[in-house]
Design an enzyme around this catalytic site. Sequence first.
Site, PDB file in Angstrom:
ATOM      1  N   ASN A  66     -10.426  -7.102   3.032  1.00 57.49           N
ATOM      2  CA  ASN A  66      -9.271  -6.681   3.823  1.00 57.49           C
ATOM      3  C   ASN A  66      -9.372  -7.413   5.174  1.00 57.49           C
ATOM      4  OD1 ASN A  66      -7.088  -5.199   5.007  1.00 57.49           O
ATOM      5  ND2 ASN A  66      -7.530  -3.486   3.642  1.00 57.49           N
ATOM      6  N   GLY A 115      -5.477 -14.823   7.384  1.00 55.73           N
ATOM      7  CA  GLY A 115      -5.141 -16.246   7.476  1.00 55.73           C
ATOM      8  C   GLY A 115      -6.387 -17.119   7.391  1.00 55.73           C
ATOM      9  N   GLY A 174       0.824  -1.204   0.000  1.00 55.08           N
ATOM     10  CA  GLY A 174       0.000   0.000   0.000  1.00 55.08           C
ATOM     11  C   GLY A 174       0.859   1.254   0.000  1.00 55.08           C
ATOM     12  N   CYS A 234      -7.865  -0.100   5.241  1.00 51.94           N
ATOM     13  CA  CYS A 234      -6.795  -0.461   6.169  1.00 51.94           C
ATOM     14  C   CYS A 234      -7.249  -0.201   7.601  1.00 51.94           C
ATOM     15  CB  CYS A 234      -5.522   0.325   5.889  1.00 51.94           C
ATOM     16  SG  CYS A 234      -4.229  -0.066   7.091  1.00 51.94           S
ATOM     17  N   GLY A 238      -8.698 -13.488   1.418  1.00 52.29           N
ATOM     18  CA  GLY A 238      -8.997 -13.670   2.837  1.00 52.29           C
ATOM     19  C   GLY A 238      -8.781 -15.131   3.192  1.00 52.29           C
ATOM     20  N   GLY A 239      -7.589 -15.454   3.627  1.00 54.09           N
ATOM     21  CA  GLY A 239      -7.310 -16.792   4.138  1.00 54.09           C
ATOM     22  C   GLY A 239      -7.062 -17.867   3.106  1.00 54.09           C
TER      23      GLY A 239
END
Lengths: 303, 255
Positions: free
Chosen positions: A191, A216, A46, A129, A242-243
């Site tokens: 995010n 994770g 970022g 964020c 996401g994971g």
Amino acid sequence: MADLSVKIAGVSFKNPVIPASGTFGYGREYAEFYDIGKLGGISVKGTTLERRDGNPPPRVAETPAGMLNSVGLQNPGVEHFIREEIPYLKGTGVKIIANIAGSTPEDYAEMARRLDETDVDMIELNISCPNVKCGGAAFGTDPEVAGGITRLVKAATKKPVMVKLTPNVTDIALMAKAVEAEGADAVSLINTLLGMRIDIKTRRPVLKNNVGGLSGPAVFPVAVRMVWQVANAVKIPVVGMGGIATWKDAVEMMMAGASAVQVGAALFTNPYAPVEIIDGLNRYLDENGIAGVSDIVGTVQPW
Amino acid sequence: MALHVGSYPLVKKEELAKGFYSFTLSCPEAAEAAKPGQFVNLKVPEFSLRRPISICEIDKAAGTLRLVLEVRGDGTEKLAAFEEGDKIDMLAPLGNGFAVNPAEKAAVIGGGIGVPPMLELAKRFSGTAYAVLGFRNEDASILEEDFRACCADTLLYTDDGSKGEKGFVTDGLKKLLSREKLDVIYACGPEIMLKNVIRLADSAGVRCQVSMEQRMACGVGACYVCACRMVMDGEEYYGHVCKDGPVFDSKQLVL
């Protein structure tokens, strides 16, 4: 050999696997492990208008099936990115997704203007964020503000614009629709989820920032659900993350409606995760007689 | 490519003291590439984050790396459960390592789990280095004989006086500085110890390199989590222990 290529917002990716922003730097470190030109694209660290120092350490904590981070967007600023990193990435042949984060809506527009004449292939708006005081997820939790930033950025650049959404909202589909209405070419999600851990010996949070973003495998089912909801609510492409740690996760995420996937925390457990996912997808498609990876997108058959 | 990733057999495991384990891993390529002061990142079964462990000894002829770890939490406890014959997933060698000139007169200062990385370093000085080791108490003292075997002199301190002299490594360093003309001081240990070692080195006008510790994720410089306060041309900023370090010239750090 199945066709792994995907097209998102007019950009052709040779495969749908993209390291997620903040987990892959600008690619240089992982180029020590493998040819990063093999990846579909890279969503780079970022970037902010000016250099940012980030939050005090510790910035990371282990969690069951995942981790918390509170880096706080440490980066050398957009000019450094343009001067030092874009030429390097261009040389690797990988598609470049510039991830930008502002403290004000105008910051996003200014960075988009500066990136407009560069070799980046796509701009990802980080309005999600959880680790910064100004902007960040505060922009991504208000549909008016998220839409307004999208509008400003679209007016400032001809590059395709993808908006990265935060899961820390009541209705993520509403956010996706808001940015789609203002011209977003794609959305990416999720995010990190805001989390916290406490050291019971010291009674102090493990993170110096007290709270941080959870990622994770722990967040994977949440991400699949949100991607499915958003894919059903918008017409623009959805990039799912996401994971995701294995090719099976990638298949699942694409069946939920993702046109491509981003891989983040899995890199820390296994630096080869993205290339293993590409190989696994290829095998899966061949073994199942599926001609192209796009053929599985959104194919979940809900009860 | 200097970086190696793989599953390497644990060929020797010893419990050095309660909660302190010595692992010798057979990993010829990583051993060939390794330098004193570098570290490895070990995958912990069922955990997301690897654990960074400093390299204690490098045996290029045998193709092994020796690591010493302290059980501090659930992750290191899981690592300590590995047995001889098991394979451990490792990234190695990582980080920059110490700058060594074997002709110099050096002191290596280690506190607690900061002691192991000083051993390979001390050995590079062919018997001329001085070691100052500090531990909480006798039960937590490790590697004394290894240092005595390769150093000109080894001074040992414990917080409670249960082994060696009662006191801190800084007491030993003061003693050394008063009797030897040192060219360089190397240190690894708790931050307060490093701060005091640097203060003594500065007042004696001796160069000082320190090895830092921080919670890490990627271990290779990509994720920016292992921040440490650095300074360049009077301007402070966050550097990263895994890539800018773990070894720093004391003048680069803000402690």
